[in-house]
Design a protein around this motif. Structure first.
Motif, PDB file in Angstrom:
ATOM      1  N   GLY A  31       0.810  -1.201   0.000  1.00 19.85           N
ATOM      2  CA  GLY A  31       0.000   0.000   0.000  1.00 19.85           C
ATOM      3  C   GLY A  31       0.847   1.255   0.000  1.00 19.85           C
ATOM      4  O   GLY A  31       1.874   1.328   0.684  1.00 19.85           O
ATOM      5  N   ASP A  73       1.050   2.729   3.653  1.00 18.11           N
ATOM      6  CA  ASP A  73       1.261   1.745   4.725  1.00 18.11           C
ATOM      7  C   ASP A  73       2.181   2.344   5.788  1.00 18.11           C
ATOM      8  O   ASP A  73       3.329   2.679   5.512  1.00 18.11           O
ATOM      9  CB  ASP A  73       1.883   0.467   4.142  1.00 18.11           C
ATOM     10  CG  ASP A  73       1.855  -0.697   5.119  1.00 18.11           C
ATOM     11  OD1 ASP A  73       2.048  -0.483   6.329  1.00 18.11           O
ATOM     12  OD2 ASP A  73       1.657  -1.837   4.660  1.00 18.11           O
ATOM     13  N   GLY A 106      -3.743   2.653  -0.594  1.00 19.54           N
ATOM     14  CA  GLY A 106      -4.264   2.212   0.690  1.00 19.54           C
ATOM     15  C   GLY A 106      -3.220   1.953   1.742  1.00 19.54           C
ATOM     16  O   GLY A 106      -2.014   1.994   1.495  1.00 19.54           O
ATOM     17  N   LEU A 128      -5.136  -4.160   2.031  1.00 20.17           N
ATOM     18  CA  LEU A 128      -4.803  -5.352   1.251  1.00 20.17           C
ATOM     19  C   LEU A 128      -5.550  -6.597   1.710  1.00 20.17           C
ATOM     20  O   LEU A 128      -5.559  -7.605   1.002  1.00 20.17           O
ATOM     21  CB  LEU A 128      -3.297  -5.604   1.305  1.00 20.17           C
ATOM     22  CG  LEU A 128      -2.458  -4.682   0.414  1.00 20.17           C
ATOM     23  CD1 LEU A 128      -1.015  -4.634   0.889  1.00 20.17           C
ATOM     24  CD2 LEU A 128      -2.513  -5.165  -1.035  1.00 20.17           C
ATOM     25  N   ALA A 181      -7.044  -1.895  -3.216  1.00 16.54           N
ATOM     26  CA  ALA A 181      -5.909  -2.773  -2.911  1.00 16.54           C
ATOM     27  C   ALA A 181      -6.328  -4.238  -2.981  1.00 16.54           C
ATOM     28  O   ALA A 181      -5.588  -5.088  -3.498  1.00 16.54           O
ATOM     29  CB  ALA A 181      -5.349  -2.437  -1.530  1.00 16.54           C
TER      30      ALA A 181
END
Length: 290
Positions: free
Chosen positions: A209, A212, A241, A246, A253
């Motif tokens: 992402g 992240d 994202g 995820l 994602a």
């Protein structure tokens, strides 16, 4: 909706089990046959093989297979057979090598499960999130497996243990997991570190992402760069994202995860024979996720 997952033990302990989620046939709850298209619930075509889901949580007992259930349900709705793997973790009998032993036993338990439930093991894709990404790479690298892995899809994987240790990610999770320092247990770190397990015998896609804040992007980029250096087929895909997008169906994602898992099942793109070289290290946005 897919049928309720079947809980299948692969060892005597309470954490040693997998949840088998089968694709649903519209109207009767039975499984779809490969290659058929069903109308109704989702109209999904059954995909070949099995997706093994390994959840993350920095290898700690506070995080469970619950993290993998939304993805398993969504993938089963799309025609995938899913094997959501639980394993012993730090705090309930896990650590190294117990956690790895469970992952190996859990994947190999697909062999008797295939006989009982008619599973297709021609393609075994391991889908690993965060710490589950480290375990996914380890599973792909092991030799003489009863059930060989054919592809790896990594979701913000912890793929550089030396870096994670140096950054003290999650309050020293790597040291807790491996039980010592690299100086005190060099062989243990070499056995567990994804960078040290390259080249892999199977292709890998590393998704990460772009926002992240839990696992640095460099964990994925350095893994793919190292794979490229040794001729191991791998691709890096930057997706929109955060860390949990995820594993959250409905996000862009997650759409990228589905795309990668589908390609792995059908031997497309990097997963095609000879299709993974050279490794991609430029972190393109996955198609359809922008």
């Amino acid at each position: 909706m897919p049928p309720t997952p079947l809980r299948i033990p692969y060892g005597p302990g309470p954490e040693q089990y997998a949840e088998l989620t089968l694709p649903a046939r519209a109207g009767n709850g039975s499984t779809v046959e490969f290659g058929t298209v069903e109308s109704g619930a989702c109209g999904a075509e059954a995909h070949p093989g099995v997706v093994v889901i390994i959840h993350g949580g920095y290898w700690r007992s506070g995080y469970t297979a619950e993290l993998g259930r939304p993805g398993a349900r969504d993938l089963a709705d799309r025609g995938f057979t899913c094997w959501n793997l639980e394993y012993r973790r730090v705090g309930n009998g896990g650590g190294w090598p117990e956690t790895a032993d469970d992952v190996a036993a859990g994947i190999d338990a697909l062999q008797p499960a295939a006989q009982h439930h008619g599973l297709d093991l021609s393609r075994v894709t391991v889908l690993g999130h965060s710490a589950g990404g480290q375990l996914a790479v380890w599973a792909a690298a092991r030799s003489s497996a009863a059930v060989p892995v054919t592809a790896v899809v990594l979701q913000a994987g912890l793929l550089n243990l030396a870096q994670a240790l140096a950054l003290e990610l999650s309050d020293g999770a790597v040291r807790d997991f491996l039980g010592n320092s690299p100086e005190g247990s060099a062989q243990r770190y070499r056995s567990a570190d994804p960078l040290q397990l390259l080249p892999l015998p199977v292709p890998a896609v590393a998704l990460h992402g772009d926002s992240d804040a839990d696992v640095p992007l460099s964990s994925s980029t350095e893994f793919v760069q190292a794979a490229a250096a040794c001729g191991s087929p791998a691709e890096l895909r930057l997706v929109p994202g955060d860390h949990f997008a995820l594993i959250t169906p409905g996000t862009p994602a997650w759409a990228a995860v589905v795309q990668a898992v589908t390609a792995a099942a059908h031997k497309d793109g990097i997963f095609a024979p000879g299709g993974g070289l050279p490794a991609r290290t430029d972190a393109p946005l996955a198609e359809g996720t922008g």
